[in-house]
Design a protein around this motif. Structure first.
Motif, PDB file in Angstrom:
ATOM      1  N   MET A 289      24.693 -41.483  -8.212  1.00 59.26           N
ATOM      2  CA  MET A 289      23.445 -41.227  -8.927  1.00 59.26           C
ATOM      3  C   MET A 289      22.219 -41.469  -8.045  1.00 59.26           C
ATOM      4  SD  MET A 289      23.734 -42.528 -12.872  1.00 59.26           S
ATOM      5  CE  MET A 289      21.990 -42.278 -13.110  1.00 59.26           C
ATOM      6  N   LYS A 290      22.288 -42.497  -7.218  1.00 60.16           N
ATOM      7  CA  LYS A 290      21.152 -42.816  -6.349  1.00 60.16           C
ATOM      8  C   LYS A 290      20.895 -41.690  -5.346  1.00 60.16           C
ATOM      9  CE  LYS A 290      22.325 -47.686  -6.776  1.00 60.16           C
ATOM     10  NZ  LYS A 290      22.855 -48.899  -6.112  1.00 60.16           N
ATOM     11  N   VAL A 291      21.966 -41.086  -4.842  1.00 61.20           N
ATOM     12  CA  VAL A 291      21.811 -39.968  -3.916  1.00 61.20           C
ATOM     13  C   VAL A 291      21.278 -38.739  -4.656  1.00 61.20           C
ATOM     14  CG1 VAL A 291      23.009 -38.515  -2.231  1.00 61.20           C
ATOM     15  CG2 VAL A 291      23.633 -40.918  -2.446  1.00 61.20           C
ATOM     16  N   VAL A 292      21.715 -38.549  -5.899  1.00 59.76           N
ATOM     17  CA  VAL A 292      21.182 -37.463  -6.730  1.00 59.76           C
ATOM     18  C   VAL A 292      19.680 -37.639  -6.938  1.00 59.76           C
ATOM     19  CG1 VAL A 292      21.201 -36.429  -9.038  1.00 59.76           C
ATOM     20  CG2 VAL A 292      23.364 -36.976  -7.908  1.00 59.76           C
ATOM     21  N   LYS A 293      19.247 -38.880  -7.131  1.00 59.05           N
ATOM     22  CA  LYS A 293      17.818 -39.142  -7.374  1.00 59.05           C
ATOM     23  C   LYS A 293      16.957 -38.605  -6.235  1.00 59.05           C
ATOM     24  CE  LYS A 293      14.140 -41.228  -9.212  1.00 59.05           C
ATOM     25  NZ  LYS A 293      13.064 -40.863  -8.264  1.00 59.05           N
ATOM     26  N   SER A 294      17.326 -38.894  -4.984  1.00 60.30           N
ATOM     27  CA  SER A 294      16.553 -38.385  -3.842  1.00 60.30           C
ATOM     28  C   SER A 294      16.599 -36.869  -3.786  1.00 60.30           C
ATOM     29  CB  SER A 294      17.099 -38.969  -2.531  1.00 60.30           C
ATOM     30  OG  SER A 294      16.908 -40.358  -2.486  1.00 60.30           O
ATOM     31  N   LEU A 295      17.758 -36.307  -4.091  1.00 55.66           N
ATOM     32  CA  LEU A 295      17.893 -34.855  -4.070  1.00 55.66           C
ATOM     33  C   LEU A 295      16.980 -34.216  -5.109  1.00 55.66           C
ATOM     34  CD1 LEU A 295      19.460 -32.246  -5.467  1.00 55.66           C
ATOM     35  CD2 LEU A 295      19.219 -32.345  -3.002  1.00 55.66           C
ATOM     36  N   ASP A 296      17.000 -34.740  -6.313  1.00 54.70           N
ATOM     37  CA  ASP A 296      16.161 -34.179  -7.377  1.00 54.70           C
ATOM     38  C   ASP A 296      14.677 -34.307  -7.031  1.00 54.70           C
ATOM     39  OD1 ASP A 296      16.120 -33.143 -10.274  1.00 54.70           O
ATOM     40  OD2 ASP A 296      14.758 -34.847 -10.346  1.00 54.70           O
ATOM     41  N   ASP A 297      14.291 -35.440  -6.464  1.00 57.43           N
ATOM     42  CA  ASP A 297      12.897 -35.610  -6.047  1.00 57.43           C
ATOM     43  C   ASP A 297      12.492 -34.540  -5.043  1.00 57.43           C
ATOM     44  OD1 ASP A 297      12.656 -37.843  -7.638  1.00 57.43           O
ATOM     45  OD2 ASP A 297      12.863 -39.289  -5.998  1.00 57.43           O
ATOM     46  N   ASN A 298      13.374 -34.239  -4.121  1.00 58.34           N
ATOM     47  CA  ASN A 298      13.043 -33.269  -3.073  1.00 58.34           C
ATOM     48  C   ASN A 298      13.075 -31.835  -3.568  1.00 58.34           C
ATOM     49  OD1 ASN A 298      12.583 -34.439  -0.194  1.00 58.34           O
ATOM     50  ND2 ASN A 298      14.110 -35.774  -1.122  1.00 58.34           N
ATOM     51  N   VAL A 299      13.916 -31.536  -4.545  1.00 57.47           N
ATOM     52  CA  VAL A 299      13.820 -30.227  -5.198  1.00 57.47           C
ATOM     53  C   VAL A 299      12.448 -30.078  -5.838  1.00 57.47           C
ATOM     54  CG1 VAL A 299      14.683 -28.822  -7.111  1.00 57.47           C
ATOM     55  CG2 VAL A 299      16.296 -29.917  -5.548  1.00 57.47           C
ATOM     56  N   GLY A 300      11.965 -31.161  -6.427  1.00 58.98           N
ATOM     57  CA  GLY A 300      10.613 -31.133  -7.005  1.00 58.98           C
ATOM     58  C   GLY A 300       9.546 -30.852  -5.966  1.00 58.98           C
ATOM     59  N   ARG A 301       9.701 -31.397  -4.773  1.00 55.18           N
ATOM     60  CA  ARG A 301       8.744 -31.137  -3.694  1.00 55.18           C
ATOM     61  C   ARG A 301       8.707 -29.652  -3.326  1.00 55.18           C
ATOM     62  NH1 ARG A 301      10.127 -34.324   1.343  1.00 55.18           N
ATOM     63  NH2 ARG A 301       8.158 -33.407   2.034  1.00 55.18           N
ATOM     64  N   ILE A 302       9.864 -29.021  -3.262  1.00 53.96           N
ATOM     65  CA  ILE A 302       9.924 -27.589  -2.946  1.00 53.96           C
ATOM     66  C   ILE A 302       9.260 -26.775  -4.051  1.00 53.96           C
ATOM     67  CG2 ILE A 302      11.466 -25.616  -2.630  1.00 53.96           C
ATOM     68  CD1 ILE A 302      11.393 -27.394  -0.191  1.00 53.96           C
ATOM     69  N   LEU A 303       9.569 -27.088  -5.297  1.00 50.84           N
ATOM     70  CA  LEU A 303       8.963 -26.360  -6.411  1.00 50.84           C
ATOM     71  C   LEU A 303       7.449 -26.545  -6.427  1.00 50.84           C
ATOM     72  CD1 LEU A 303      11.523 -27.180  -9.259  1.00 50.84           C
ATOM     73  CD2 LEU A 303      11.380 -25.069  -7.925  1.00 50.84           C
ATOM     74  N   ASP A 304       6.996 -27.771  -6.170  1.00 51.53           N
ATOM     75  CA  ASP A 304       5.552 -28.031  -6.152  1.00 51.53           C
ATOM     76  C   ASP A 304       4.868 -27.245  -5.044  1.00 51.53           C
ATOM     77  OD1 ASP A 304       5.843 -29.752  -8.265  1.00 51.53           O
ATOM     78  OD2 ASP A 304       5.759 -31.584  -7.043  1.00 51.53           O
TER      79      ASP A 304
ATOM     80  N   LEU B 121       5.849 -24.378  -3.635  1.00 55.49           N
ATOM     81  CA  LEU B 121       5.803 -22.954  -3.986  1.00 55.49           C
ATOM     82  C   LEU B 121       4.767 -22.684  -5.068  1.00 55.49           C
ATOM     83  CD1 LEU B 121       9.649 -22.231  -4.010  1.00 55.49           C
ATOM     84  CD2 LEU B 121       8.009 -21.483  -2.272  1.00 55.49           C
ATOM     85  N   GLU B 122       4.664 -23.598  -6.014  1.00 57.73           N
ATOM     86  CA  GLU B 122       3.674 -23.430  -7.080  1.00 57.73           C
ATOM     87  C   GLU B 122       2.255 -23.569  -6.530  1.00 57.73           C
ATOM     88  OE1 GLU B 122       2.974 -24.942 -11.663  1.00 57.73           O
ATOM     89  OE2 GLU B 122       4.126 -26.202 -10.282  1.00 57.73           O
ATOM     90  N   ASP B 123       2.040 -24.581  -5.704  1.00 58.60           N
ATOM     91  CA  ASP B 123       0.705 -24.798  -5.139  1.00 58.60           C
ATOM     92  C   ASP B 123       0.244 -23.616  -4.294  1.00 58.60           C
ATOM     93  OD1 ASP B 123       0.628 -27.261  -6.342  1.00 58.60           O
ATOM     94  OD2 ASP B 123       1.122 -28.391  -4.535  1.00 58.60           O
ATOM     95  N   LYS B 124       1.174 -22.952  -3.638  1.00 52.55           N
ATOM     96  CA  LYS B 124       0.840 -21.818  -2.774  1.00 52.55           C
ATOM     97  C   LYS B 124       0.840 -20.496  -3.530  1.00 52.55           C
ATOM     98  CE  LYS B 124       0.365 -24.332   0.875  1.00 52.55           C
ATOM     99  NZ  LYS B 124      -0.947 -24.466   1.546  1.00 52.55           N
ATOM    100  N   GLY B 125       1.067 -20.547  -4.829  1.00 44.05           N
ATOM    101  CA  GLY B 125       1.055 -19.318  -5.616  1.00 44.05           C
ATOM    102  C   GLY B 125       2.221 -18.398  -5.328  1.00 44.05           C
ATOM    103  N   MET B 126       3.365 -18.974  -4.941  1.00 49.08           N
ATOM    104  CA  MET B 126       4.502 -18.162  -4.510  1.00 49.08           C
ATOM    105  C   MET B 126       5.603 -18.047  -5.560  1.00 49.08           C
ATOM    106  SD  MET B 126       4.664 -19.685  -0.617  1.00 49.08           S
ATOM    107  CE  MET B 126       6.190 -18.865  -0.184  1.00 49.08           C
ATOM    108  N   LEU B 127       5.545 -18.849  -6.602  1.00 47.58           N
ATOM    109  CA  LEU B 127       6.660 -18.866  -7.543  1.00 47.58           C
ATOM    110  C   LEU B 127       6.864 -17.521  -8.239  1.00 47.58           C
ATOM    111  CD1 LEU B 127       6.663 -22.339  -9.329  1.00 47.58           C
ATOM    112  CD2 LEU B 127       8.463 -21.346  -7.890  1.00 47.58           C
TER     113      LEU B 127
END
Length: 525
Positions: A319-334, A336-342
């Motif tokens: 679960m702890k390793v999943v937590k870092s992974l999920d956080d970093n997926v959020g970074r990618i989504l953020d 793409l959203e910030d750059k108007g690419m989504l």
């Protein structure tokens, strides 16, 4: 003849195109070809994603993709093993077609056709960052930077395009995300569409958490799967594996119970991993696990109590390793959203296969059973693709390559085994969609000692043939027995179903030109 149709968003108007760049010459200013961001993890199973299963973990950023886009309920792999699964994904072919059968003996033939090569030939920029695990170096990419083999969680090495190996400071999941964002922001040609493969080491064994997350989930107690203490009655191949939490999960390597004088098969490998940390990281790590280790050896657990203790530690670290992974997926989504690419980017999240979280008493994968063959698949859809929510049609990782090509308006090669998922992403439900999936696992003898087998899965039944040093069959009714505990093969009430499934299996083996075939005459009961 495979036909290709693709949707492009043009100021809210949908244009249908059969060729990306012939159409682009005529209407260059009227639309932008879709970008593709393909995020793949290692051994991340659907049970450990809250958009699939709420029993264990909360994954808010992965859930963002599912709630905003689509979640495939019946997504499967063709060969549940890291390297072979990646080869299937790249080529759109089963292992018998791409010739990368296992992790033990194979080297990926980089001269063969892959979807990144085809995208690149048609004007896309292509890049892969992270895990490759195919023994050869990547081909078909404008940019790549990969980890050697499995990679390391702490201060990992990366191989760059000059074939130099460079150690980078940090936690691998963060680093791969940093590098991916940097490539999108600073290194790509922004006049071209791109396809970026972000391939993480996480959540592969031995589940080493990011230092800041060490203390998370320590108060959580996980319910045991109903079949945790499986006795494998009527399932000879299942009984002969070496992937049991009780017997085969290493106390030191997997569970961090390192103590002076304590030995294990993988102790030296584990110590090499710890040696990658700097002094502060090492102290924080050891300070956290030391009291747990001391308490564990005082308890001197045996039998079922030991197995259940190991399960709880395994689940917490996973679960702890999943937590870092999920956080970093959020970074990618953020980003793409910030750059108007989504709106103009297909974002895919999946894993190279599923994984056992204690089901049948196991960790790892390999078997054709559901937890291993099933893999999560989420997609954020760009403008112009109308599907939303759950998609129930059966899909397989050989389908990714044709999907990406058709999305880009490029004809899908006739020799690809997979089919494009684009009709499903448009919200369609084709009546002629596939009714059965084929699976083939080749790696034996090897780690975890799972017998070679192939099989066929329909919406309700699964037929498996274990072969090579064994000759045994298994049949499961997935509706009545979703945990696959009761082998129905040989039950006369299911004789006609077995005959039908064997006929389907032969048809698929012929279709995919898989040379390992059973003899209906020999195997008929």
């Amino acid at each position: 003849m495979k036909t290709t149709h693709v949707l492009f968003s043009v100021a809210g108007v949908t244009i249908v195109s059969s060729s990306l760049f012939s159409c682009q010459q005529k209407q260059e200013q009227k639309y932008k070809p879709y970008n593709i961001v393909y995020i793949m993890t290692d051994d991340h199973t659907a049970q450990m994603m809250s958009c699939y299963d709420r029993r264990y973990v909360h994954t808010p950023n992965l859930d963002r993709i599912a709630s905003d886009g689509v979640r495939f309920a019946n997504s499967f792999v063709a060969n549940s093993l890291s390297g072979p699964s990646r080869a299937c994904m790249l080529t759109g072919k089963h292992s018998c077609g791409n010739k990368f059968y296992d992790n033990s003996t194979c080297v990926f033939d980089g001269t063969q056709q892959t979807f990144p090569k085809i995208l690149r030939e048609n004007g896309y920029q292509t890049a892969i960052i992270g895990k490759w695990h195919l023994e050869s170096l990547p081909t078909g990419f404008d940019y790549w930077e990969i980890v050697p083999g499995q990679g390391n969680y702490y201060n990992p090495d990366f191989i760059n395009m000059n074939n130099d190996t460079i150690r980078k400071k940090g936690y691998i999941t963060n680093l791969i995300t940093d590098m991916s964002i940097d490539w999108m922001e600073n290194s790509r040609d922004k006049k071209k569409p791109f396809c970026l493969l972000i391939h993480h080491k996480a959540i592969h064994r031995n589940w080493l958490p990011e230092i800041k997350n060490l203390s998370l989930y320590e108060d959580k107690v996980f319910p045991l799967p109903e079949n945790f203490h499986d006795d494998y009655e009527g399932r000879i191949a299942a009984a002969s594996q070496e992937m049991g939490i009780a017997e085969d999960m290493d106390l030191i390597y997997d569970l961090k119970m390192l103590k002076d004088g304590q030995e294990s098969r993988l102790k030296k490998t584990y110590e090499c991993m710890l040696n990658r940390m700097d002094s502060l990281e090492r102290k924080q790590f050891e300070d956290f696990y030391a009291p747990i280790t001391e308490e564990f050896y005082k308890l001197n657990l045996k039998g079922k109590e030991l197995a259940e203790w190991k399960y709880q530690r395994y689940m917490r670290d996973y679960m702890k390793v999943v937590k870092s992974l999920d956080d970093n997926v959020g970074r990618i989504l953020d980003y793409l959203e910030d750059k108007g690419m989504l709106e103009n980017t297909l974002v895919v999240y999946t894993s190279d296969q599923g994984f056992y979280m204690g089901e049948h008493g196991w960790f790892d994968k390999r078997f054709m059973y559901e937890e291993s063959m099933h893999t999560p698949l989420l997609m954020h859809l760009p403008k112009g693709l109308k599907a939303k929510g759950e998609i129930r049609e059966m899909v397989q990782n050989i389908d990714y390559a044709p999907t990406f090509l058709e999305l880009a308006g490029i004809p899908v090669p006739e020799d690809m085994h997979g089919v494009s998922l684009l009709p499903l992403l448009r919200g369609e439900h084709p009546v002629d969609w596939r009714k059965a999936l084929y699976y083939h696992f080749y790696e034996y003898p090897a780690e975890h000692m799972v017998k070679r087998h192939y099989g066929v899965r329909t919406d309700r039944f699964k037929l498996i043939h274990f072969y090579n040093d064994i000759d045994t069959w298994e049949l499961y009714d997935l509706k009545e027995d979703p945990t696959e505990m009761h082998n129905l093969y040989g039950n006369s009430d299911y004789a006609s179903i077995v005959d039908s499934l064997k006929e389907t299996m032969l048809e698929l083996q012929e279709q995919y030109n898989d040379p390992v075939r059973f003899s209906p005459e020999r195997d008929r009961d």
